[in-house]
Design a protein around this motif. Structure first.
Motif, short mmCIF file in Angstrom:
data_model
loop_
_atom_site.label_atom_id
_atom_site.label_comp_id
_atom_site.label_asym_id
_atom_site.label_seq_id
_atom_site.Cartn_x
_atom_site.Cartn_y
_atom_site.Cartn_z
N PHE A 14 0.87 -1.18 0.00
CA PHE A 14 0.00 0.00 0.00
C PHE A 14 0.90 1.22 0.00
CE2 PHE A 14 -3.16 -2.92 2.08
CZ PHE A 14 -4.13 -2.83 1.11
N ILE A 19 3.16 -4.74 2.69
CA ILE A 19 2.24 -5.18 3.75
C ILE A 19 2.24 -6.70 3.83
CG2 ILE A 19 -0.18 -5.17 4.46
CD1 ILE A 19 1.24 -2.41 4.64
N PRO A 38 -0.23 -9.89 15.73
CA PRO A 38 -0.60 -8.58 16.26
C PRO A 38 -1.34 -7.74 15.23
CG PRO A 38 1.77 -8.71 15.88
CD PRO A 38 1.22 -10.08 15.65
N SER A 39 -2.02 -6.74 15.73
CA SER A 39 -2.72 -5.79 14.87
C SER A 39 -1.73 -5.16 13.89
CB SER A 39 -3.36 -4.74 15.77
OG SER A 39 -4.01 -3.79 14.97
N GLY A 40 -2.15 -5.08 12.64
CA GLY A 40 -1.30 -4.45 11.63
C GLY A 40 -0.31 -5.40 10.96
N SER A 41 -0.35 -6.68 11.32
CA SER A 41 0.63 -7.62 10.75
C SER A 41 0.26 -8.09 9.35
CB SER A 41 0.83 -8.81 11.69
OG SER A 41 -0.38 -9.45 11.98
N GLY A 42 -0.96 -7.77 8.90
CA GLY A 42 -1.34 -8.11 7.52
C GLY A 42 -2.38 -9.23 7.41
N LYS A 43 -2.98 -9.61 8.52
CA LYS A 43 -3.92 -10.74 8.53
C LYS A 43 -5.14 -10.47 7.65
CE LYS A 43 -4.54 -10.51 13.01
NZ LYS A 43 -3.82 -9.24 13.24
N SER A 44 -5.77 -9.31 7.83
CA SER A 44 -6.95 -8.99 7.02
C SER A 44 -6.58 -8.85 5.56
CB SER A 44 -7.59 -7.68 7.50
OG SER A 44 -8.10 -7.83 8.81
N THR A 45 -5.45 -8.23 5.30
CA THR A 45 -5.01 -8.07 3.91
C THR A 45 -4.82 -9.43 3.26
OG1 THR A 45 -3.94 -5.99 4.52
CG2 THR A 45 -3.25 -6.99 2.44
P1 ADP Z 1 -4.29 -6.86 10.59
O1 ADP Z 1 -5.55 -7.40 10.03
O2 ADP Z 1 -3.25 -7.90 10.89
O3 ADP Z 1 -4.51 -5.97 11.77
P2 ADP Z 1 -4.19 -5.36 8.11
O4 ADP Z 1 -4.04 -6.37 7.05
O5 ADP Z 1 -5.53 -4.77 8.32
O6 ADP Z 1 -3.60 -5.95 9.47
O7 ADP Z 1 -3.21 -4.17 7.84
C1 ADP Z 1 -1.82 -4.36 7.64
C2 ADP Z 1 -1.19 -3.01 7.33
O8 ADP Z 1 -1.68 -2.55 6.09
C3 ADP Z 1 -1.51 -1.94 8.34
O9 ADP Z 1 -0.36 -1.16 8.52
C4 ADP Z 1 -2.59 -1.13 7.67
O10 ADP Z 1 -2.57 0.19 8.09
C5 ADP Z 1 -2.23 -1.26 6.21
N1 ADP Z 1 -3.40 -1.18 5.33
C6 ADP Z 1 -4.43 -2.07 5.31
N2 ADP Z 1 -5.34 -1.73 4.37
C7 ADP Z 1 -4.87 -0.60 3.79
C8 ADP Z 1 -5.36 0.26 2.74
N3 ADP Z 1 -6.50 0.00 2.10
N4 ADP Z 1 -4.61 1.33 2.41
C9 ADP Z 1 -3.44 1.60 3.04
N5 ADP Z 1 -2.92 0.83 4.03
C10 ADP Z 1 -3.62 -0.24 4.40
#
Ligand code: ADP
Ligand code: MG
Length: 253
Positions: A14, A19, A38-45
């Motif tokens: 991103f 990420i 941990p939060s922000g590690s990329g799980k949702s992505t």
């Molecule tokens: P998790 O689910 O593990 O908490 P995310 O996958 O949501 O982590 O996010 C991983 C990183 O990617 C974070 O630093 C987040 O800020 C960044 N991020 C996620 N989605 C976006 C987006 N659409 N645009 C920019 N940065 C993003």
């Protein structure tokens, strides 16, 4: 059993920031994989890449051997068109932290919407299936309710039924209990537990380590866009030598 989901060198950025950093992962058909981190590690992505809600910057994802989101011509990958992406995505169910039900539709309407619209099922057929699913998630009497008449736990169970109504091969759960009051977490985990090993391949992001221990065939620990530990559920929880994973476990237990 073959690989239901295969990731090779999956990279996602991103705004130039990496990420997901070259993720390799094989998820056997019918298995349950829990992703911790941990939060922000990329799980949702990572989940969003698996159903192509995000484009990749590198690498490939296959479900049942088929490339997700792209077609290969020679050595190049071209993104599928939106219709092809939608058709492919309908084979993957996703359940989000915030249930995302349509507020202006009843429970039943929420569940039959996609089967009727996308799968072109008859209303009658879709309704019969929806009723069976509501039974399965313990909400047989609630089909005419509006989402806001239900508790968070009940809404999440409707969201699970809605995803299942499409007969997905894969179910992705992104922190399905994180938005719930503590007393409602158990009923949702119970429903997910019943689904485990019923044939659907499941990938679950959660902080519920006890639940992970019970249902996960494999557990993955992510940090800063990488898989830094993985292995069979109980074994990896009990025996990991990864200091940061141990620290993470001590903070969520
Ligand atoms: P998790 O689910 O593990 O908490 P995310 O996958 O949501 O982590 O996010 C991983 C990183 O990617 C974070 O630093 C987040 O800020 C960044 N991020 C996620 N989605 C976006 C987006 N659409 N645009 C920019 N940065 C993003
Ligand atoms: Mg997340």
């Amino acid at each position: 059993m073959g690989e239901a989901i295969q990731l090779r060198k999956v990279t996602k950025k991103f705004s130039g920031i990496t990420i997901l950093d070259g993720i390799d992962l094989d998820i056997p058909a019918g298995s349950v994989t829990v992703i911790l981190g941990p939060s922000g590690s990329g799980k949702s992505t990572l989940l969003r890449c698996i159903n192509h809600l995000e484009k990749l910057d590198g690498g490939t994802i296959r479900i049942g051997g088929e490339l997700v989101g792209y077609k290969q011509v020679g050595n190049a990958l071209y993104e599928l068109n939106s219709k092809q992406i939608a058709a492919q995505r309908s084979r993957t169910g996703m359940v989000f932290q915030q249930f995302n039900l349509f507020p202006h539709r009843t429970v039943l309407q929420n569940i039959i919407d996609a089967p009727v619209r996308v799968k072109k099922q008859s209303r009658q057929q879709a309704t019969a299936k929806a009723r069976a699913l509501l039974q399965q998630v313990g909400l047989a009497t609630r089909e005419d309710d509006w989402p806001q008449q239900l508790s968070g736990g009940q809404q999440q169970r409707v969201a699970i039924a809605r995803a299942l109504a499409m007969d997905p091969e894969v179910m992705l759960f992104d922190e399905p209990t994180s938005a719930l009051d503590p007393e409602l977490v158990g009923e949702v985990l119970q429903v997910i537990k019943k689904l485990a090993h019923s044939g659907i391949t499941m990938v679950i992001v959660t902080h519920e380590v006890g639940f992970a221990r019970e249902v996960a065939d494999n557990i993955i620990f992510m940090e800063e866009g990488k898989i830094v530990e993985s292995g069979p559920g109980k074994t990896v929880l009990d025996e990991t030598q990864n200091i940061r994973f141990r620290h993470f476990l001590s903070t969520v237990l």
